[in-house]
Design an enzyme around this catalytic site. Structure first.
Site, short mmCIF file in Angstrom:
data_model
loop_
_atom_site.label_atom_id
_atom_site.label_comp_id
_atom_site.label_asym_id
_atom_site.label_seq_id
_atom_site.Cartn_x
_atom_site.Cartn_y
_atom_site.Cartn_z
N CYS A 96 0.84 -1.20 0.00
CA CYS A 96 0.00 0.00 0.00
C CYS A 96 0.87 1.26 0.00
CB CYS A 96 -0.92 0.00 1.22
SG CYS A 96 -1.96 1.47 1.28
N LYS A 135 2.02 -9.61 0.84
CA LYS A 135 1.56 -9.05 -0.44
C LYS A 135 2.44 -7.84 -0.72
CE LYS A 135 -2.61 -7.37 -2.83
NZ LYS A 135 -2.63 -5.89 -2.78
N HIS A 167 1.46 -7.82 -6.46
CA HIS A 167 0.80 -6.82 -7.32
C HIS A 167 1.88 -6.38 -8.28
CE1 HIS A 167 -1.66 -2.82 -7.60
NE2 HIS A 167 -1.47 -3.40 -8.76
N ARG A 230 -10.48 -5.18 -8.42
CA ARG A 230 -11.54 -4.30 -8.91
C ARG A 230 -12.63 -5.00 -9.71
NH1 ARG A 230 -7.13 -0.05 -10.75
NH2 ARG A 230 -6.02 -2.04 -10.86
C1 LIG Z 1 -10.70 0.29 -3.09
C2 LIG Z 1 -9.43 -0.48 -2.96
C3 LIG Z 1 -8.91 -0.73 -1.71
C4 LIG Z 1 -7.72 -1.47 -1.58
N1 LIG Z 1 -7.25 -1.80 -0.34
C5 LIG Z 1 -6.18 -2.63 -0.23
C6 LIG Z 1 -5.80 -3.16 1.04
O1 LIG Z 1 -6.43 -2.92 2.07
N2 LIG Z 1 -4.69 -3.95 1.07
C7 LIG Z 1 -3.97 -4.28 -0.06
O2 LIG Z 1 -3.00 -5.02 0.02
N3 LIG Z 1 -4.35 -3.81 -1.26
C8 LIG Z 1 -5.44 -3.03 -1.37
N4 LIG Z 1 -5.87 -2.65 -2.60
C9 LIG Z 1 -5.14 -3.12 -3.79
C10 LIG Z 1 -5.73 -4.45 -4.27
O3 LIG Z 1 -5.59 -5.45 -3.30
C11 LIG Z 1 -5.04 -4.91 -5.57
O4 LIG Z 1 -3.69 -5.14 -5.29
C12 LIG Z 1 -5.15 -3.88 -6.69
O5 LIG Z 1 -6.47 -3.36 -6.78
C13 LIG Z 1 -4.75 -4.50 -8.03
O6 LIG Z 1 -5.62 -5.55 -8.37
P1 LIG Z 1 -6.80 -5.35 -9.47
O7 LIG Z 1 -6.14 -4.77 -10.70
O8 LIG Z 1 -7.34 -6.73 -9.71
O9 LIG Z 1 -7.79 -4.42 -8.90
C14 LIG Z 1 -7.04 -1.92 -2.74
C15 LIG Z 1 -7.59 -1.67 -4.01
C16 LIG Z 1 -8.80 -0.97 -4.12
C17 LIG Z 1 -9.39 -0.76 -5.50
#
Ligand SMILES: Cc1cc2nc3c(=O)[nH]c(=O)nc-3n(C[C@H](O)[C@H](O)[C@H](O)COP(=O)(O)O)c2cc1C
Length: 328
Positions: A96, A135, A167, A230
């Site tokens: 994060c 992560k 990620h 997402r």
């Molecule tokens: C609204 C939102 C909140 C998120 N909160 C966290 C979190 O609490 N911890 C974390 O490791 N990643 C968090 N992420 C990142 C996601 O876990 C993920 O790594 C990122 O969205 C990429 O994946 P995607 O392209 O499938 O969305 C968040 C993403 C979004 C959209």
């Protein structure tokens, strides 16, 4: 011993979204998907009395609790709590990029100090019954640097952990928002392939930019598993196909009036404990892509304002009855 769990398909931790209510909906739709809590700071987990609306875990396994922190004693205690709360896994957030998180010395900024991260993971391994994982991103800043990523992984694996969620884009710690940090730094899945060939026995789960179930399926054949954020946030109902597509289960889940009844039965006892929006928001995505759902949406929003819970259930039931074919 930890249970053997197949993490072929995981829902990413998302603050404000992967609430216990959303997780309950995900679990109604898929028995096999590996779930994550929202991230919770170790201090909040340990000292706050009002954290139940983040950490509650009733029948949501297999599931990981994600924590943010870098104090060894707090991480150790967090693992103990995660185990007592019946989580299968505790996951350290090293991805994060938000300013608030950097201030608290956790999240992606920890990638700068691989030894500290390794020591954190050491501290978290309190017993063999709870899996410890991480992560992370593939790097920091604007430029790709495979050596940096490899050295980070080399170090953290010395802790003995076996599961790494990646990620697959850098985190940029200054100048862009957390939201932009999920889009602007380019993806590079190749880093995950390369590190996997160096450590074939470690489970590397691929995350980032997987925006369709077809893509997820193709990638799950190449990598140990996929993690989606997402796509599930916008359309949780695509989870109904996961058990069949990713885990070869013969029974298909059909979205029906029972889906709504099961969900409402779960949230009914929480009515005075959390906001009606937080309780219902996971279900609102049922309208995703369904034509002529406008009147249903208007009715839902007005009844939410009136807190008319029984009427809300009836509107959802009517919607599912009328649109069953389109949703399924
Ligand atoms: C609204 C939102 C909140 C998120 N909160 C966290 C979190 O609490 N911890 C974390 O490791 N990643 C968090 N992420 C990142 C996601 O876990 C993920 O790594 C990122 O969205 C990429 O994946 P995607 O392209 O499938 O969305 C968040 C993403 C979004 C959209």
């Amino acid at each position: 011993m930890t249970k053997i769990i197949d993490r072929k398909f995981c829902v990413a931790p998302m603050m404000g979204y992967t609430t216990p209510y959303a997780r309950n909906l995900y679990r109604i739709l898929s028995k096999k998907t590996f779930l994550f809590s929202e991230m919770i700071a170790t201090k909040t987990l340990i000292y706050s009395k009002n954290n139940n609306s983040i950490i509650a875990n009733k029948f949501q396994n297999p599931i990981a609790l994600q924590v943010g922190g870098s104090e060894y004693d707090e991480l150790k205690l967090s693992s103990k709590l995660a185990y007592e709360l019946n989580y299968d896994e505790i996951n350290l957030n090293v991805g994060c990029p938000s300013k608030a998180v950097q201030k608290g010395s956790f999240g992606a900024c920890l990638m700068k100090d691989k030894t500290l991260v390794k020591n954190c993971l050491d501290a978290m391994q309190i017993n063999k019954n709870i899996e410890v994982s991480i992560k992370c991103r593939i790097g920091l800043g604007k430029n790709f640097n495979y050596e940096f990523f490899e050295e980070f992984i080399d170090e953290i694996l010395k802790s003995g952990i076996k599961i790494v969620y990646v990620h697959a884009r850098n985190a940029i710690l200054n100048g862009i928002s957390p939201k932009s940090n999920r889009n602007i730094p380019p993806l590079n899945y190749n880093f995950v392939s390369k590190i996997k060939s160096k450590y074939p026995k470690i489970t590397f789960i691929l995350n980032g930019g997987i925006d369709s179930m077809d893509k997820a399926l193709q990638l799950s054949k190449i990598y140990d598993g996929v993690m989606l954020g997402r796509l599930i946030l916008n359309n949780p109902f695509c989870l109904k196909d996961v058990d069949r597509i990713f885990y070869n289960q013969i029974n298909d889940y059909i979205i029906s009036e029972n889906t709504i009844k099961d969900y409402f039965n779960f949230i009914r006892p929480k009515l005075d404990k959390d906001s009606i929006y937080r309780l219902l928001s996971p279900l609102l995505n049922i309208f995703f892509g369904v034509p002529n759902a406008k009147q249903f949406k208007i009715d839902i929003h007005s009844k939410m304002q009136e807190h008319d819970f029984e009427m809300l259930e009836k509107i959802f039931l009517k919607f599912v009855k009328e649109k069953k074919i389109m949703i399924n």
